[in-house]
Design a protein around this motif. Structure first.
Motif, PDB file in Angstrom:
ATOM      1  N   PHE A 147       0.839  -1.211   0.000  1.00  0.00           N
ATOM      2  CA  PHE A 147       0.000   0.000   0.000  1.00  0.00           C
ATOM      3  C   PHE A 147       0.872   1.259   0.000  1.00  0.00           C
ATOM      4  O   PHE A 147       0.599   2.209  -0.727  1.00  0.00           O
ATOM      5  CB  PHE A 147      -0.934   0.008   1.211  1.00  0.00           C
ATOM      6  CG  PHE A 147      -1.898  -1.144   1.247  1.00  0.00           C
ATOM      7  CD1 PHE A 147      -2.992  -1.178   0.383  1.00  0.00           C
ATOM      8  CD2 PHE A 147      -1.728  -2.194   2.133  1.00  0.00           C
ATOM      9  CE1 PHE A 147      -3.897  -2.233   0.418  1.00  0.00           C
ATOM     10  CE2 PHE A 147      -2.624  -3.250   2.169  1.00  0.00           C
ATOM     11  CZ  PHE A 147      -3.702  -3.281   1.304  1.00  0.00           C
ATOM     12  N   ASN A 148       1.905   1.239   0.831  1.00  0.00           N
ATOM     13  CA  ASN A 148       2.794   2.396   0.906  1.00  0.00           C
ATOM     14  C   ASN A 148       3.485   2.660  -0.423  1.00  0.00           C
ATOM     15  O   ASN A 148       3.706   3.814  -0.793  1.00  0.00           O
ATOM     16  CB  ASN A 148       3.837   2.200   2.014  1.00  0.00           C
ATOM     17  CG  ASN A 148       3.276   2.459   3.399  1.00  0.00           C
ATOM     18  OD1 ASN A 148       2.437   3.348   3.570  1.00  0.00           O
ATOM     19  ND2 ASN A 148       3.723   1.704   4.384  1.00  0.00           N
ATOM     20  N   TYR A 149       3.823   1.594  -1.129  1.00  0.00           N
ATOM     21  CA  TYR A 149       4.466   1.740  -2.441  1.00  0.00           C
ATOM     22  C   TYR A 149       3.563   2.516  -3.401  1.00  0.00           C
ATOM     23  O   TYR A 149       4.012   3.460  -4.071  1.00  0.00           O
ATOM     24  CB  TYR A 149       4.788   0.364  -3.020  1.00  0.00           C
ATOM     25  CG  TYR A 149       5.375   0.434  -4.420  1.00  0.00           C
ATOM     26  CD1 TYR A 149       6.742   0.625  -4.611  1.00  0.00           C
ATOM     27  CD2 TYR A 149       4.552   0.335  -5.543  1.00  0.00           C
ATOM     28  CE1 TYR A 149       7.276   0.710  -5.897  1.00  0.00           C
ATOM     29  CE2 TYR A 149       5.084   0.412  -6.828  1.00  0.00           C
ATOM     30  CZ  TYR A 149       6.446   0.599  -6.996  1.00  0.00           C
ATOM     31  OH  TYR A 149       6.968   0.691  -8.267  1.00  0.00           O
ATOM     32  N   ILE A 150       2.290   2.127  -3.462  1.00  0.00           N
ATOM     33  CA  ILE A 150       1.354   2.778  -4.391  1.00  0.00           C
ATOM     34  C   ILE A 150       1.072   4.220  -3.967  1.00  0.00           C
ATOM     35  O   ILE A 150       1.034   5.132  -4.807  1.00  0.00           O
ATOM     36  CB  ILE A 150       0.047   1.968  -4.496  1.00  0.00           C
ATOM     37  CG1 ILE A 150       0.345   0.598  -5.120  1.00  0.00           C
ATOM     38  CG2 ILE A 150      -1.004   2.702  -5.321  1.00  0.00           C
ATOM     39  CD1 ILE A 150      -0.834  -0.347  -5.145  1.00  0.00           C
ATOM     40  N   HIS A 154       2.425   7.229  -6.574  1.00  0.00           N
ATOM     41  CA  HIS A 154       1.446   8.065  -7.279  1.00  0.00           C
ATOM     42  C   HIS A 154       1.046   9.305  -6.489  1.00  0.00           C
ATOM     43  O   HIS A 154       0.094   9.989  -6.854  1.00  0.00           O
ATOM     44  CB  HIS A 154       0.217   7.222  -7.641  1.00  0.00           C
ATOM     45  CG  HIS A 154       0.546   6.071  -8.525  1.00  0.00           C
ATOM     46  ND1 HIS A 154       0.754   6.203  -9.879  1.00  0.00           N
ATOM     47  CD2 HIS A 154       0.743   4.748  -8.237  1.00  0.00           C
ATOM     48  CE1 HIS A 154       1.050   5.014 -10.401  1.00  0.00           C
ATOM     49  NE2 HIS A 154       1.044   4.131  -9.425  1.00  0.00           N
ATOM     50  N   ASP A 155       1.803   9.563  -5.415  1.00  0.00           N
ATOM     51  CA  ASP A 155       1.578  10.759  -4.602  1.00  0.00           C
ATOM     52  C   ASP A 155       0.114  10.865  -4.160  1.00  0.00           C
ATOM     53  O   ASP A 155      -0.556  11.881  -4.367  1.00  0.00           O
ATOM     54  CB  ASP A 155       1.994  12.013  -5.388  1.00  0.00           C
ATOM     55  CG  ASP A 155       2.108  13.253  -4.492  1.00  0.00           C
ATOM     56  OD1 ASP A 155       2.337  13.073  -3.282  1.00  0.00           O
ATOM     57  OD2 ASP A 155       1.951  14.372  -5.010  1.00  0.00           O
ATOM     58  N   LEU A 156      -0.379   9.782  -3.547  1.00  0.00           N
ATOM     59  CA  LEU A 156      -1.779   9.717  -3.122  1.00  0.00           C
ATOM     60  C   LEU A 156      -1.917  10.090  -1.649  1.00  0.00           C
ATOM     61  O   LEU A 156      -1.079   9.733  -0.824  1.00  0.00           O
ATOM     62  CB  LEU A 156      -2.336   8.304  -3.336  1.00  0.00           C
ATOM     63  CG  LEU A 156      -2.219   7.705  -4.742  1.00  0.00           C
ATOM     64  CD1 LEU A 156      -2.811   6.297  -4.758  1.00  0.00           C
ATOM     65  CD2 LEU A 156      -2.904   8.591  -5.781  1.00  0.00           C
ATOM     66  N   SER A 157      -2.989  10.768  -1.338  1.00  0.00           N
ATOM     67  CA  SER A 157      -3.319  11.076   0.049  1.00  0.00           C
ATOM     68  C   SER A 157      -4.167   9.935   0.602  1.00  0.00           C
ATOM     69  O   SER A 157      -5.237   9.642   0.054  1.00  0.00           O
ATOM     70  CB  SER A 157      -4.106  12.388   0.112  1.00  0.00           C
ATOM     71  OG  SER A 157      -4.748  12.522   1.369  1.00  0.00           O
TER      72      SER A 157
END
Length: 201
Positions: A147-150, A154-157
């Motif tokens: 999860f942390n990788y994605i 992709h610079d997701l919040s």
């Protein structure tokens, strides 16, 4: 406000026929999974062993079974992918950043693509910014690093990201990282019920 959705694949979009697979393996003489086969499945889904190594791990328990028959029994779990779910996903893709994250292996993905046909699976994949298969990533859910990788890639919040999965251990792992989650109850809920869940409001 949610702006990104990460979806699981099996039993979210494509139906999984788990009982069918168990029946097919029983026909070959295997009375359900065991610890060794589950471990090999975990390794296969992480891309740590080859397709042949995985299939041959069954031969220890069903030595008379043909490799092609084992492969067929393994693939019998892949069921129907209803068109209405694809249409729903296509609608979502115009409003949200979408990602697919699935614990799977090369055999099952090949089977899905063969069953669905190139037009259907191309339309499906095009809905996503990126498709993530565990066997290509070398890690699988519920590992926090997947999860942390994605999120980082992709610079997701996390608080603006929704993760949809049918396994509670996976949604619990995502929730622990601050990701919004929907633990979909297979057989009682459908991914197209998403807006009824009030999650995206």
């Amino acid at each position: 406000m949610i702006n990104t959705i990460i979806f699981d694949f099996g039993d979210i979009f494509v139906n999984l026929e788990k009982e069918t697979s168990i029946v097919e393996f029983k026909k070959l003489g295997l009375d359900g999974p065991n610890e060794e086969l589950l471990t090999m499945n975990d390794l296969f889904e992480r891309g740590k062993i080859t397709e042949l190594q995985f299939i041959e791990s069954f031969k220890k328990y069903i030595p008379e079974a043909d490799i092609l028959d084992i492969r067929k029994a393994w693939n019998s779990v892949i069921g129907e992918f209803p068109l209405y779910r694809l249409e729903f996903l296509q609608m979502l893709s115009h409003k949200y950043r979408l990602f697919l994250l699935t614990n799977t292996d090369a055999i099952h993905i090949s089977r899905f693509e063969h069953m669905a046909g190139i037009s259907f699976f191309s339309d499906f994949y095009q809905c996503f910014e990126k498709v993530y298969y565990s066997f290509e990533m070398g890690m699988r859910k519920p590992d926090p690093e997947i999860f942390n990788y994605i999120l980082k890639k992709h610079d997701l919040s996390p608080k603006r990201t929704l993760f949809v999965d049918d396994k509670k251990e996976n949604t619990d792992a995502a929730a622990a990282l601050g990701i919004q989650v929907w633990n979909l109850n297979v057989g009682q809920e459908d991914v197209v019920d998403l807006f009824e869940k009030k999650i995206l409001e």
